[in-house]
Design a protein around this motif. Sequence first.
Motif, PDB file in Angstrom:
ATOM      1  N   ARG A  71     -51.879 -26.346 -13.012  1.00 42.06           N
ATOM      2  CA  ARG A  71     -52.707 -27.739 -12.540  1.00 42.06           C
ATOM      3  C   ARG A  71     -52.746 -28.544 -13.758  1.00 42.06           C
ATOM      4  NH1 ARG A  71     -53.080 -29.006  -8.077  1.00 42.06           N
ATOM      5  NH2 ARG A  71     -51.058 -27.628  -8.076  1.00 42.06           N
ATOM      6  N   ILE A 224     -53.579 -31.356  -4.290  1.00 42.11           N
ATOM      7  CA  ILE A 224     -53.250 -32.682  -3.517  1.00 42.11           C
ATOM      8  C   ILE A 224     -53.271 -32.242  -1.870  1.00 42.11           C
ATOM      9  CG2 ILE A 224     -51.296 -34.199  -2.946  1.00 42.11           C
ATOM     10  CD1 ILE A 224     -50.533 -33.633  -5.851  1.00 42.11           C
ATOM     11  N   ASP A 225     -52.526 -30.989  -1.716  1.00 41.90           N
ATOM     12  CA  ASP A 225     -52.375 -30.636  -0.262  1.00 41.90           C
ATOM     13  C   ASP A 225     -53.740 -30.263   0.393  1.00 41.90           C
ATOM     14  OD1 ASP A 225     -50.381 -30.368   1.757  1.00 41.90           O
ATOM     15  OD2 ASP A 225     -51.397 -28.066   1.761  1.00 41.90           O
ATOM     16  N   TYR A 228     -55.226 -33.581   0.943  1.00 45.57           N
ATOM     17  CA  TYR A 228     -54.685 -33.816   2.236  1.00 45.57           C
ATOM     18  C   TYR A 228     -55.177 -33.788   3.672  1.00 45.57           C
ATOM     19  CZ  TYR A 228     -50.609 -34.803   5.330  1.00 45.57           C
ATOM     20  OH  TYR A 228     -49.785 -35.050   6.328  1.00 45.57           O
ATOM     21  N   GLU A 250     -56.709 -35.077  -7.767  1.00 49.29           N
ATOM     22  CA  GLU A 250     -55.588 -34.688  -6.979  1.00 49.29           C
ATOM     23  C   GLU A 250     -55.854 -34.613  -5.438  1.00 49.29           C
ATOM     24  OE1 GLU A 250     -54.557 -31.735 -10.089  1.00 49.29           O
ATOM     25  OE2 GLU A 250     -52.770 -32.173  -9.405  1.00 49.29           O
ATOM     26  N   PHE A 253     -55.755 -38.342  -4.072  1.00 43.77           N
ATOM     27  CA  PHE A 253     -54.378 -38.583  -4.010  1.00 43.77           C
ATOM     28  C   PHE A 253     -53.955 -38.139  -2.499  1.00 43.77           C
ATOM     29  CE2 PHE A 253     -52.967 -38.053  -8.651  1.00 43.77           C
ATOM     30  CZ  PHE A 253     -53.803 -39.126  -9.053  1.00 43.77           C
ATOM     31  N   GLU A 279     -53.407 -38.668 -14.652  1.00 43.50           N
ATOM     32  CA  GLU A 279     -52.454 -39.795 -15.317  1.00 43.50           C
ATOM     33  C   GLU A 279     -51.775 -40.522 -14.290  1.00 43.50           C
ATOM     34  OE1 GLU A 279     -48.769 -37.929 -16.837  1.00 43.50           O
ATOM     35  OE2 GLU A 279     -49.005 -36.528 -15.316  1.00 43.50           O
ATOM     36  N   MET A 280     -51.780 -39.952 -12.976  1.00 47.69           N
ATOM     37  CA  MET A 280     -51.210 -40.962 -11.833  1.00 47.69           C
ATOM     38  C   MET A 280     -52.306 -41.858 -11.251  1.00 47.69           C
ATOM     39  SD  MET A 280     -48.264 -38.448 -10.042  1.00 47.69           S
ATOM     40  CE  MET A 280     -47.701 -39.882  -9.132  1.00 47.69           C
ATOM     41  N   PHE A 284     -51.957 -44.927  -8.353  1.00 46.79           N
ATOM     42  CA  PHE A 284     -52.796 -45.040  -7.130  1.00 46.79           C
ATOM     43  C   PHE A 284     -53.632 -45.959  -6.866  1.00 46.79           C
ATOM     44  CE2 PHE A 284     -50.558 -40.877  -6.961  1.00 46.79           C
ATOM     45  CZ  PHE A 284     -50.193 -40.735  -5.557  1.00 46.79           C
TER      46      PHE A 284
ATOM     47  N   ALA B  75     -45.135 -27.066 -17.672  1.00 45.98           N
ATOM     48  CA  ALA B  75     -46.371 -26.416 -17.324  1.00 45.98           C
ATOM     49  C   ALA B  75     -45.845 -25.427 -16.226  1.00 45.98           C
ATOM     50  CB  ALA B  75     -47.564 -27.334 -16.550  1.00 45.98           C
ATOM     51  N   ILE B 224     -43.385 -41.039 -15.437  1.00 48.02           N
ATOM     52  CA  ILE B 224     -43.745 -41.895 -14.498  1.00 48.02           C
ATOM     53  C   ILE B 224     -43.591 -43.414 -14.768  1.00 48.02           C
ATOM     54  CG2 ILE B 224     -45.336 -42.422 -12.458  1.00 48.02           C
ATOM     55  CD1 ILE B 224     -46.769 -39.677 -12.589  1.00 48.02           C
ATOM     56  N   PHE B 257     -43.204 -46.621  -7.099  1.00 46.90           N
ATOM     57  CA  PHE B 257     -44.509 -47.388  -7.080  1.00 46.90           C
ATOM     58  C   PHE B 257     -43.784 -48.957  -7.351  1.00 46.90           C
ATOM     59  CE2 PHE B 257     -46.784 -43.454  -8.041  1.00 46.90           C
ATOM     60  CZ  PHE B 257     -47.752 -43.726  -7.260  1.00 46.90           C
ATOM     61  N   GLU B 279     -43.914 -31.111  -7.415  1.00 43.57           N
ATOM     62  CA  GLU B 279     -45.078 -30.449  -6.442  1.00 43.57           C
ATOM     63  C   GLU B 279     -45.450 -31.556  -5.433  1.00 43.57           C
ATOM     64  OE1 GLU B 279     -48.762 -29.229  -7.652  1.00 43.57           O
ATOM     65  OE2 GLU B 279     -48.885 -30.574  -9.328  1.00 43.57           O
ATOM     66  N   MET B 280     -45.329 -32.902  -5.785  1.00 38.51           N
ATOM     67  CA  MET B 280     -45.857 -33.899  -4.966  1.00 38.51           C
ATOM     68  C   MET B 280     -44.589 -34.776  -4.572  1.00 38.51           C
ATOM     69  SD  MET B 280     -48.516 -35.891  -7.670  1.00 38.51           S
ATOM     70  CE  MET B 280     -49.206 -37.289  -6.327  1.00 38.51           C
ATOM     71  N   PHE B 283     -44.995 -35.240  -1.021  1.00 33.23           N
ATOM     72  CA  PHE B 283     -45.982 -36.286  -0.332  1.00 33.23           C
ATOM     73  C   PHE B 283     -45.274 -37.893  -0.724  1.00 33.23           C
ATOM     74  CE2 PHE B 283     -49.036 -32.949  -1.264  1.00 33.23           C
ATOM     75  CZ  PHE B 283     -49.706 -33.121   0.032  1.00 33.23           C
TER      76      PHE B 283
END
Lengths: 333, 333
Positions: A71, A224-225, A228, A250, A253, A279-280, A284, B75, B224, B257, B279-280, B283
């Motif tokens: 994570r 995230i899922d 969602y 997450e 997102f 970080e993202m 977003f 990770a 990113i 993006f 993992e993303m 999405f």
Amino acid sequence: MVGIDEVARRAGVSTATVSRALSGRGTVSAATRARVLAAADELGYVVSAAASSLATGRTRNVGVLVPLLDRWFYAQVLSGIATRLSPEGYDLTLYNLPDAHAPRRDVLARSLRRNRVDAVIALSVFLDDEEVAELQRLGKPVIAIGRQSPQLVALTVDDRAVARLATAHLLELGHTAVAHIGESRGRHGEVHVPTLRRRGFEQAMTDAGIPVHGDLLEPADFTIDGGYRAAGRLLDRADRPTAIFAASDEMAFGAIFAARERGLRVPEDLSVVGVDGHEMSGFFALTTVDQFPHAQGERAAEAVLAVLRSGDAPEPASLAFELVVRNSTARPA
Amino acid sequence: MVGIDEVARRAGVSTATVSRALSGRGTVSAATRARVLAAADELGYVVSAAASSLATGRTRNVGVLVPLLDRWFYAQVLSGIATRLSPEGYDLTLYNLPDAHAPRRDVLARSLRRNRVDAVIALSVFLDDEEVAELQRLGKPVIAIGRQSPQLVALTVDDRAVARLATAHLLELGHTAVAHIGESRGRHGEVHVPTLRRRGFEQAMTDAGIPVHGDLLEPADFTIDGGYRAAGRLLDRADRPTAIFAASDEMAFGAIFAARERGLRVPEDLSVVGVDGHEMSGFFALTTVDQFPHAQGERAAEAVLAVLRSGDAPEPASLAFELVVRNSTARPA
DNA sequence: CTGAAAGCGCTTACAG
DNA sequence: CTGAAAGCGCTTACAG
């Protein structure tokens, strides 16, 4: 591997003197010290961890307990810990604490008791009373990040305040139909971070005179899922909320993806707030309550080093957080 | 902490017998073994790592070298390693290898030589010859993930093939203006993953009869943000490409993006392919070449365990990858 | 300031 | 099958 006696021979002194010269403990004349250091350097001598730790009882190693390695949040904290430990010559041994009972007991009752670490940092693992007792039976300093048990000394953010801050931001923009994605059951009472965030949310709503009914709470697992799917359930309702406070970035997102999929614009049709400072989040345009996870790791490492140096008991401390307003939140249409 | 002599006393045997009964090495009668196990269990005895490893030379600990702790890919791999090591009773000690020379030497020449680990897994760290030599001087099994040095035994994906696969997918869709985001300089020659991916890209293009000029190569640092900026430079040109092959999913996210910010639709106006299987990626509907990083970690851990058990030298092996087509790629307009 | 020696807690030939 | 003893490589009172 060259041993201490080789260094002693080369420097023309006893192994005791080599040990003193190299460790800085005890007294050694400047000239002798210089000779020893030179000899050690020439031979590439490095003290054996096993021998040294058997003799001293110290390992120069810190154990870190993590529930999940993959994570983002945990990786950040871990990185922060490593950043501060490494320059002090401390190693970091990772203990992954899965959900299942048997392997957890194995880590706590076996691995950690092998005496391989001087202290433990417990990262957001929810330990039951027996497990906490097991941890304390080690007789070593334990620092927790995130409140996990009343018995553990912890570095914590005020999670209720974090949630109130995020929720208040939405309320101030004029939202009244605000939903929360997070944990909705309160198993862990006063020490469960997701529960505290939900309570903070409820409190902010109540303070604003808005009743919170169960419909506004959608449980999700901090992925995230999960976010969602929880957002999907909220957005598919006839009376969908105009704003969502997600208990992690997450999940936020995930909520944004769910909105986008339904042709809903963020923030025009839906405002979203998260927690973490992922970080993202900038990409977003996510409004979030940053809790500086890397700095949390550094703080924990510093706390551990201080305790190890002073011998004093660790002290609980409070961690910083900050609302970062971006473009995922706006007045309701 | 209770020691072996307490167990011996309680079981009415010598410490030698306790050691044999608990380790399974040497012969012990069934009845004695049972008594010893019971005594050890009642007392909660756990062998001291330091004493045992001083006596045997084995530590039951594996060192993992990582360049960065907070990248998703690392990770994942780390998690895979931990997954396989933990049930075998092996601990995992993390060594963060930063870019700077001094701390790197410190890790390789000091920390690792403290004899705390039985083997080392080196995760995508680029070691110079001197550093590799330092690592090998440990006299312990070293397994690398990702080709890092001709001298290190490694588990690798065929990075040229990965890049050819991704590029060929775009070419088959009919794209001819295909750009690449990744590393564009070839410092590390035949063993540098980003360079191999660029070469694979160039080869696929050349095979299709499309000349590759420097304009089609935009360097980025695998983050990113790096991907975002590199894509921005490509998309702001008059003759912007209709497709981008990014050497990692995170850079591909950045490219998406960047496109979105410019009002370009993916895939209608721009096709994007990544590498990793992040993992993303689902999405983002990102087409990618999955390289199963978690499984890579598991494989590395298995390789290390096998070497430790057999005493044989480790063997290089080839890792799986797979094109996953999603909705970020389509025929050019 | 320095050295000889005991001890840290195990493991493992060796002998019986 | 089991025990006495040496040894793994350091550190640290203790004595000088």
